[in-house]
Design a protein around this motif. Structure first.
Motif: not given
Length: 355
Positions: A106-116, A118-119, A191-204, A209-210
């Motif tokens: 049955l595989g796996s799924r992304t370990r979720g966070t930020g339930d509810g 919409g971003r 490619l213009g992607v900013t990289l931030r390492e060593g930062a443990a974050v939550t969506p909050a 915007d997304a």
């Protein structure tokens, strides 16, 4: 052409039609009657989900042509209960399916966070993310510095007008060599992607915007746990070298739900590269167990890690048999072509097994 004959009295039930489950069903069907339970009518190329988010039309392949020649019965439903003592699986349609051997895939799924929130999107909601990206440029943060996060950030950085940032709690590409990691950083910067390492974050924590959450995977083993099947600390089913559940010898496991291991490679990571060989061995062993043949141990060793970095660059990281990186890397257009061929080969392998 050599043909095989199914033993109609040997019933193998496979849960899940991802890389591991579909391959297990195709291999078991050479010698046993197989039923495959999955709610979808398509096999999804999960390794292309970041491409779907970027605008690829489809990453699905109809199951019916793959199953028809092996006479595999597809039950388009979701398994909701497993009685490991009575050997019965119940589906959301109310059907009860008996088995002699079960392959749990049955595989796996992304370990979720930020339930509810919409971003927040994940690999599983790539199609919805694509629709969101069409609403206009904004700020997009990809969380997770592993292969999925890297490929997502590079792909979206290349094809969208959004401001893209990749955030990771540790170093980007933790399984890569310093040379491989340096190339990833260089391409992301180009490619213009900013990289931030060593930062443990939550969506909050994120001003975005997304958010694409690619931090880690969680095996879908809740049904197994409820049935009393032993799982390890990582949540995956504990199996022996034949991929048989140590607590229930009539249950085999494949794909991300299996805590598969070999003497050469050690514990196998969750990946398409491991799911196909594990599915092959689980399916063959489940059928062999019923037809009087001797199940064989899983044989596997790593050779390389392959990443896409947009459509025009990539990374082939040579690894040792235990998946530890060497200093040998291939980059650029050649690596991008190699990655595409690896991905195409997975589908070719399934089609070959179906024949």
């Amino acid at each position: 052409m050599e043909t095989t004959k199914q033993d109609e009295s040997a019933r193998v039930l496979v849960l899940g039609a991802g890389y591991g489950g579909l391959m297990a069903a195709l291999r078991a069907a050479d010698h046993a009657t197989v039923t495959l339970v999955d709610p979808s009518s398509e096999f999804t190329e999960r390794v292309r989900q970041h491409e779907l988010a970027a605008g690829r039309a489809t990453i699905g392949h109809p199951l019916a042509p793959l199953l028809r020649r092996k006479r595999i019965r597809h039950v388009p439903a979701r398994a909701t209960a497993l009685d490991a003592h009575q050997r019965i699986v119940t589906t959301d349609s109310g059907e009860k399916l008996g088995y002699d051997r079960l392959v749990y895939a049955l595989g796996s799924r992304t370990r979720g966070t930020g339930d509810g929130d919409g971003r927040v999107f994940t690999s599983e909601t790539a199609a919805q993310l694509h629709k969101r990206l069409q609403d206009g440029p904004g700020r997009l943060v990809v969380v997770g510095g592993g292969a999925t996060g890297i490929e997502t950030a590079a792909e979206l950085g290349e094809v969208t007008d959004w401001e893209v940032e990749l955030v990771t709690a540790g170093q980007v590409g933790p399984s890569l060599s310093p040379k491989g990691r340096a190339h990833v950083r260089e391409v992301l910067r180009a490619l213009g992607v900013t990289l931030r390492e060593g930062a443990a974050v939550t969506p909050a924590d994120l001003d975005a915007d997304a958010v694409v959450w690619n931090a880690s995977l969680q095996p879908n083993t809740e049904l197994a746990t409820a049935a009393g099947i032993t799982v390890g600390a990582d949540g995956r089913i504990t199996v022996d070298e034949h991929l048989r559940a140590v607590s229930h010898p009539d249950v085999y496991a494949a794909g991300d739900a299996a805590g598969a291991w070999t003497r050469d490679a050690g514990a196998l990571r969750m990946a398409c590269a491991t799911a196909l060989p594990v599915g092959t061995r689980a399916g063959r062993n489940a059928a062999a167990d019923l037809t009087g043949d001797e199940p064989r141990p899983l044989r596997f060793r790593y050779q390389a890690q392959v990443l896409s970095l947009g459509r025009h660059d990539g990374l082939v990281q040579k690894v040792r048999r235990d998946d530890s990186p060497t200093d040998l890397v291939v980059t650029g257009r050649l690596a991008a072509l190699a990655k595409e061929q690896v991905v195409r080969t997975t589908v070719r392998t399934l089609r070959l097994a179906a024949r």
